[in-house]
Write a protein that holds these residues in place. Structure first.
Motif, PDB file in Angstrom:
ATOM      1  N   SER A 127       0.837  -1.199   0.000  1.00 41.72           N
ATOM      2  CA  SER A 127       0.000   0.000   0.000  1.00 41.72           C
ATOM      3  C   SER A 127       0.866   1.241   0.000  1.00 41.72           C
ATOM      4  N   ARG A 128       0.417   2.257  -0.749  1.00 39.63           N
ATOM      5  CA  ARG A 128       1.168   3.507  -0.861  1.00 39.63           C
ATOM      6  C   ARG A 128       0.343   4.624  -0.276  1.00 39.63           C
ATOM      7  N   ARG A 129       0.985   5.503   0.459  1.00 40.50           N
ATOM      8  CA  ARG A 129       0.256   6.595   1.105  1.00 40.50           C
ATOM      9  C   ARG A 129      -0.485   7.418   0.059  1.00 40.50           C
ATOM     10  N   GLY A 130      -1.740   7.739   0.411  1.00 43.35           N
ATOM     11  CA  GLY A 130      -2.524   8.573  -0.486  1.00 43.35           C
ATOM     12  C   GLY A 130      -3.175   7.813  -1.606  1.00 43.35           C
ATOM     13  N   GLY A 131      -3.049   6.490  -1.622  1.00 42.67           N
ATOM     14  CA  GLY A 131      -3.672   5.721  -2.693  1.00 42.67           C
ATOM     15  C   GLY A 131      -5.163   5.629  -2.489  1.00 42.67           C
ATOM     16  N   GLY A 132      -5.820   4.903  -3.349  1.00 39.89           N
ATOM     17  CA  GLY A 132      -7.259   4.712  -3.202  1.00 39.89           C
ATOM     18  C   GLY A 132      -8.008   5.399  -4.315  1.00 39.89           C
ATOM     19  N   ASP A 133      -9.162   4.880  -4.611  1.00 43.13           N
ATOM     20  CA  ASP A 133      -9.921   5.415  -5.724  1.00 43.13           C
ATOM     21  C   ASP A 133     -11.184   6.114  -5.283  1.00 43.13           C
ATOM     22  N   GLY A 134     -11.301   6.353  -3.959  1.00 43.84           N
ATOM     23  CA  GLY A 134     -12.480   7.070  -3.515  1.00 43.84           C
ATOM     24  C   GLY A 134     -13.715   6.217  -3.401  1.00 43.84           C
ATOM     25  N   GLY A 135     -13.567   4.928  -3.485  1.00 47.15           N
ATOM     26  CA  GLY A 135     -14.728   4.062  -3.499  1.00 47.15           C
ATOM     27  C   GLY A 135     -15.201   3.615  -2.153  1.00 47.15           C
ATOM     28  N   GLY A 136     -14.991   4.411  -1.105  1.00 47.84           N
ATOM     29  CA  GLY A 136     -15.486   4.059   0.208  1.00 47.84           C
ATOM     30  C   GLY A 136     -14.792   2.836   0.749  1.00 47.84           C
ATOM     31  N   ASP A 137     -15.534   2.000   1.506  1.00 49.08           N
ATOM     32  CA  ASP A 137     -14.941   0.845   2.163  1.00 49.08           C
ATOM     33  C   ASP A 137     -14.394  -0.170   1.168  1.00 49.08           C
ATOM     34  N   GLU A 138     -14.924  -0.195  -0.059  1.00 49.48           N
ATOM     35  CA  GLU A 138     -14.433  -1.160  -1.028  1.00 49.48           C
ATOM     36  C   GLU A 138     -12.975  -0.905  -1.376  1.00 49.48           C
ATOM     37  N   ASP A 139     -12.479   0.280  -1.127  1.00 49.45           N
ATOM     38  CA  ASP A 139     -11.092   0.602  -1.435  1.00 49.45           C
ATOM     39  C   ASP A 139     -10.168   0.253  -0.276  1.00 49.45           C
TER      40      ASP A 139
ATOM     41  N   LYS B 108     -15.048  13.388   7.269  1.00 52.63           N
ATOM     42  CA  LYS B 108     -15.632  12.167   7.846  1.00 52.63           C
ATOM     43  C   LYS B 108     -15.557  10.958   6.919  1.00 52.63           C
ATOM     44  N   ASN B 109     -15.324  11.181   5.621  1.00 51.31           N
ATOM     45  CA  ASN B 109     -15.201  10.056   4.692  1.00 51.31           C
ATOM     46  C   ASN B 109     -13.728   9.762   4.445  1.00 51.31           C
ATOM     47  N   SER B 110     -13.253   8.611   4.928  1.00 49.30           N
ATOM     48  CA  SER B 110     -11.824   8.289   4.852  1.00 49.30           C
ATOM     49  C   SER B 110     -11.351   8.083   3.419  1.00 49.30           C
ATOM     50  N   ALA B 111     -12.275   7.821   2.475  1.00 52.27           N
ATOM     51  CA  ALA B 111     -11.876   7.568   1.094  1.00 52.27           C
ATOM     52  C   ALA B 111     -11.789   8.837   0.262  1.00 52.27           C
ATOM     53  N   ALA B 112     -12.317   9.960   0.763  1.00 51.07           N
ATOM     54  CA  ALA B 112     -12.332  11.199  -0.025  1.00 51.07           C
ATOM     55  C   ALA B 112     -10.911  11.748  -0.182  1.00 51.07           C
ATOM     56  N   ARG B 113     -10.665  12.355  -1.320  1.00 53.07           N
ATOM     57  CA  ARG B 113      -9.332  12.878  -1.631  1.00 53.07           C
ATOM     58  C   ARG B 113      -8.898  13.932  -0.619  1.00 53.07           C
TER      59      ARG B 113
ATOM     60  N   THR C  89     -14.729  14.340 -10.007  1.00 56.91           N
ATOM     61  CA  THR C  89     -13.453  13.744  -9.594  1.00 56.91           C
ATOM     62  C   THR C  89     -13.677  12.437  -8.835  1.00 56.91           C
ATOM     63  N   CYS C  90     -14.737  12.376  -7.998  1.00 59.08           N
ATOM     64  CA  CYS C  90     -14.997  11.161  -7.216  1.00 59.08           C
ATOM     65  C   CYS C  90     -15.295   9.968  -8.119  1.00 59.08           C
ATOM     66  N   ILE C  91     -16.227  10.141  -9.068  1.00 58.38           N
ATOM     67  CA  ILE C  91     -16.626   8.996  -9.884  1.00 58.38           C
ATOM     68  C   ILE C  91     -15.541   8.631 -10.895  1.00 58.38           C
ATOM     69  N   MET C  92     -14.747   9.624 -11.348  1.00 63.20           N
ATOM     70  CA  MET C  92     -13.674   9.298 -12.288  1.00 63.20           C
ATOM     71  C   MET C  92     -12.604   8.439 -11.624  1.00 63.20           C
ATOM     72  N   LYS C  93     -12.375   8.649 -10.322  1.00 58.86           N
ATOM     73  CA  LYS C  93     -11.414   7.805  -9.609  1.00 58.86           C
ATOM     74  C   LYS C  93     -11.924   6.365  -9.540  1.00 58.86           C
ATOM     75  N   ILE C  94     -13.241   6.208  -9.406  1.00 54.52           N
ATOM     76  CA  ILE C  94     -13.825   4.867  -9.406  1.00 54.52           C
ATOM     77  C   ILE C  94     -13.642   4.220 -10.773  1.00 54.52           C
TER      78      ILE C  94
END
Length: 822
Positions: A5-17, A376-381, A596-601
């Motif tokens: 895992s790399r810091r700052g990674g993730g696609d914004g998909g909530g818990d699925e990420d 409050k959303n841990s997946a948000a950029r 930006t949120c949905i494009m990351k998904i």
């Protein structure tokens, strides 16, 4: 831990990420005879697994380290051949090793069994499982009968019946810090205003947290002179650094900003004094003198509060502030010349990962997240950007630390770097899961202990008969129930019945979620009918899709309809970042997101709609058409002969009664519908009220001018302010008013509290009355029930989530509840 895992990674998909525990395999630690670290392995030893691709004997090598970071051996060659490619390709997010039992004779034991717990993101889980199965390794997953044999603290926490030992540890947390901390005066050479007693106490607490050298909670010094985390059993030779910061969660309106300015001013005063006393013997940062700059991150609406407080309460020029927003410098040296740099969460999100971004590269002396519930959303950029900031001292500041559930606290723990609770798997196993179990007080008591160790929370009102924290006149909140006219009732009941029938026609959960936006749109229209039928189209057929699966690809009318859903109300949030959408887009499956949120998904490996799970590509994304607002100059025509709605008549009656009692009294009317505010102008002007409007379409300069005008005291001064939540939310001071009308209820009780506390705060000299206008036997009464459910969730320590259901079930249940089906 071996991790990809790399810091700052993730696609914004909530818990699925978020990586989750797939299960564990049993491997062997080999070559123990060659490493001194193997002699000190104890029962349930956590073993660090580190990839060693340059190993000359085996390019798949994974070495194992004991708690103190000393090598004990390697994972056996056969298992390493399977795990190494998965780690290198980032399909495996992490692998944790645990030795169940120590060797009977450490000197003669050449190998040991090792449970390797595998963590992967949902999108990669199937590939990892297939690779494990192809190698004939037995993956012991959560449903496997041997899963309870895991020695992992996380797994044991899930499976054991007794939480006694862990609960004893939580009970001890923070007890040493319960001694009274002395109040502290503001630095007189910076702050010119006198602090209230509660502000002096808070300043003393803030300084104590920043300057204490105490071990972080759950850490103890062991007999060997090392240090051990009694909760995770992690050991280290060097002393873990103190937790310099915490959660400053005083109630809204208690003057947190002035207290924080006093803290910043004290750092500056000490810096200047220390420099004179010690000369130039100070740590250098990038060739410059050590920075004492504080970065403040907040919503744009709070800028004016910080600027005003600085001007009113500090000596001119004593603290230099730079607003890092809009056109801004890229020079780190320029920012470090200032005592305070203030920026927004959205600016952080925009610059996250950008080269040359000074806010990301500077090692700040202190970072303050104001209105921190924004993350409050841990997946948000923007959340990831805030967590990644470099700082010596870290503060979370919010009067509403929990808005929906206790899980809102997890990103705050991540920002504070409060281990192990900044690791999601630990937060879920030790706090979240016990909270979700019905009638289980374990999670609540743990949360109370945890927050007691790192937070300060005081509220304005205390119990009846006891003394209030500050001398603010009391606030009363009443519900004023309204009967619809016969014509309005007939129309409302017909609409609601159609909605119930349509909901039942959709049938199962998945079908409802496929039509999620339509149901939300329908609920929005019912809420607007409670206010005024003029807010919504009367062609009921336009409210529903033509078929059971919405598709906006060749349906511009549906596209317009959905765009109005996001534009009509202040409380519509993007389901990914949980904030009002920016650059609103609509998917072909008719769901609304930030671009930006949905494009990351879409750019991720999952590329599915988070709501209905339909596969998406870039061709399935449509820019929401602009929703044109009525022209402000021709709105609210007082000469209109259209009959007033029942709710508007009720508001006029209440305002007239208040004006008769005190002609100079001022009121704020909050509505989440901008169009409603415009419609109210005509009737109020016709009734003789001098009004102002404050809404999200106005510039920051225009808003400040409206607030200034509203505060004016004169016979011809405005007495009614029509305000939207977006424009008059956090950080706005409306103490000129003493009555608040909540024209329509919001989903989130925390949002309503914020609206009330624009008026009920330090500086208020009159009793404050809050009137909630609620239509009887309508969706508004059910919204109050939903609010009460959320209040129960956030009672106790700061909050309690008594839910064992998944988010989709909860989402559908709440939709059904709004339409009176539950």
């Amino acid at each position: 831990m071996a991790s990809s895992s790399r810091r700052g990674g993730g696609d914004g998909g909530g818990d699925e990420d978020e990586p989750y525990l797939l299960g564990f395999i049993v491997a062997k630690l080999v070559g123990l005879q060659y490493y001194a670290g193997a002699r000190k392995i104890t029962a349930r030893e956590n073993v660090g697994l580190v990839r060693e691709p340059l190993n000359v004997y085996d390019s798949n090598a994974i070495r194992a380290l004991n708690r103190r970071g000393v090598q004990v051996g390697h994972i056996d060659r056969a298992t390493a051949a399977v795990l190494a490619p998965l780690l290198d390709s980032h399909l495996l997010a992490a692998a944790h090793g645990i030795v169940p039992k120590p060797p009977k004779n450490a000197r003669s034991a050449f190998r040991l069994p090792c449970q390797v717990h595998l963590f992967a993101r949902q999108a990669a889980a199937a590939l990892v499982g297939a690779a494990i199965a192809a190698a004939d390794l037995d993956l012991i997953h959560a449903d496997h009968p041997e899963f309870a044999l895991s020695e992992s603290a996380i797994v044991q926490e899930q499976t054991k019946n007794s939480h006694g030992d862990v609960d004893k540890l939580f009970a001890l947390v923070g007890k040493d810090g319960k001694a009274r901390i002395e109040p502290m005066e503001a630095p007189g050479d910076v702050v010119v205003s006198d602090l209230f007693e509660h502000q002096k106490e808070a300043l003393g607490w803030l300084v104590h947290r920043e300057e204490s050298c105490d071990l972080p909670p759950f850490w103890e010094e062991d007999k060997d002179g090392g240090f051990e985390n009694v909760l995770t059993k992690q050991k280290r030779n060097d002393r873990p650094p103190p937790l310099k910061g915490g959660i400053f969660a005083d109630d809204m309106g208690l003057g947190k900003t002035l207290t924080l300015l006093s803290l910043i001013g004290r750092s500056k005063a000490r810096s200047v004094g220390g420099k004179k006393a010690r000369g130039a013997k100070r740590r250098k940062v990038e060739g410059a003198e050590e920075s004492r700059t504080t970065l403040v991150v907040c919503p744009p609406s709070v800028f004016s509060s910080w600027v005003t407080q600085l001007e009113e309460h500090t000596k001119a020029g004593s603290l230099k502030m730079y607003i890092y927003h809009g056109e801004r410098t890229k020079e780190k040296k320029e920012l470090l010349k200032h005592d305070i740099v203030i920026t927004t969460y959205s600016t952080l999100g925009q610059e996250f990962g950008q080269e040359g971004s000074p806010v990301n590269e500077i090692e700040w002396f202190r970072v303050i997240l104001d209105e921190a519930h924004v993350i409050k959303n841990s997946a948000a950029r923007q959340t990831q950007a805030a967590i990644a900031l470099n700082a010596e001292r870290r503060w979370v500041v919010t009067g509403t630390p929990i808005q929906n559930s206790s899980f809102d606290l997890y990103p705050l723990m991540s920002f504070l770097r409060f281990q192990p609770f900044s690791i999601k798997s630990y937060w879920q196993s030790l706090i979240q899961r016990p909270l979700e179990e019905e009638n289980n007080s374990t999670g609540l008591s743990r949360l109370q202990s945890l927050l007691g160790a790192i937070s300060l929370r005081r509220i304005k009102e205390t119990d009846i008969g006891s003394k209030s924290l500050v001398s603010i006149p009391p606030k009363t909140v009443i519900a004023y129930y309204i009967e619809l006219s016969a014509e309005e009732r007939e129309y409302y009941d017909q609409m609601e019945l159609e909605g119930k029938n349509k909901m039942q026609e959709f049938g199962d959960r998945d079908s409802i979620l496929r039509n999620y936006s339509t149901v939300l749109y329908f609920i929005l229209r019912l809420r607007q009918l409670c206010n005024d039928v003029a807010l919504c189209p009367l062609d009921m057929k336009s409210w529903f899709p033509a078929c059971s699966l919405e598709d906006v690809s060749n349906n511009p009318e549906l596209l317009k309809k959905l765009a109005s859903l996001a534009a009509d109300g202040d409380d519509f949030d993007c389901p990914i970042c949980l904030s009002p959408p920016t650059k609103t887009v609509i998917t072909s499956c008719a769901h609304i997101y930030c671009q930006t949120c949905i494009m990351k998904i879409i750019n991720s490996s999952s590329s599915r709609c988070p709501i209905c799970r339909r596969s998406l590509s870039k061709e399935d994304i449509f820019i929401a058409p602009e929703v044109k607002h009525p022209d402000e100059d021709v709105s609210g025509n007082p000469s209109s002969d259209k009959p007033l709605s029942s709710k508007v008549q009720a508001l006029l009656s209440l305002l007239k009664r208040s004006a008769n009692e005190d002609p100079l009294s001022k009121s704020v009317v909050f509505s989440q519908f901008r169009k409603m505010l415009i419609l109210l102008e005509g009737p109020l002007k016709a009734a003789g009220f001098n009004i102002l409007r404050l809404d999200g379409s106005m510039s920051a300069k225009k808003r400040s001018e409206v607030i200034r005008q509203f505060g004016r005291v004169a016979p011809d001064a405005p007495t009614v302010l029509l305000a939207s939540l977006k424009a008059a939310g956090a950080g706005v001071n409306l103490t000129a008013a003493s009555t608040v009308y909540l024209f329509d209820p919001w989903w989130n009780p925390g949002v309503e509290e914020q609206a009330m506390d624009r008026v009920h705060r330090i500086g208020q000299t009159k009793e404050v009355k809050v009137v909630r206008l609620i239509v009887k036997c309508s969706i508004e009464e059910r919204m109050l029930e939903l609010q009460e459910k959320k209040r129960r969730l956030i009672s106790g320590a700061f909050g309690r989530k008594k839910r064992g259901k998944n988010d989709k079930e909860i989402r559908v249940e709440e939709l059904q509840m709004m339409l009176g089906l539950k």
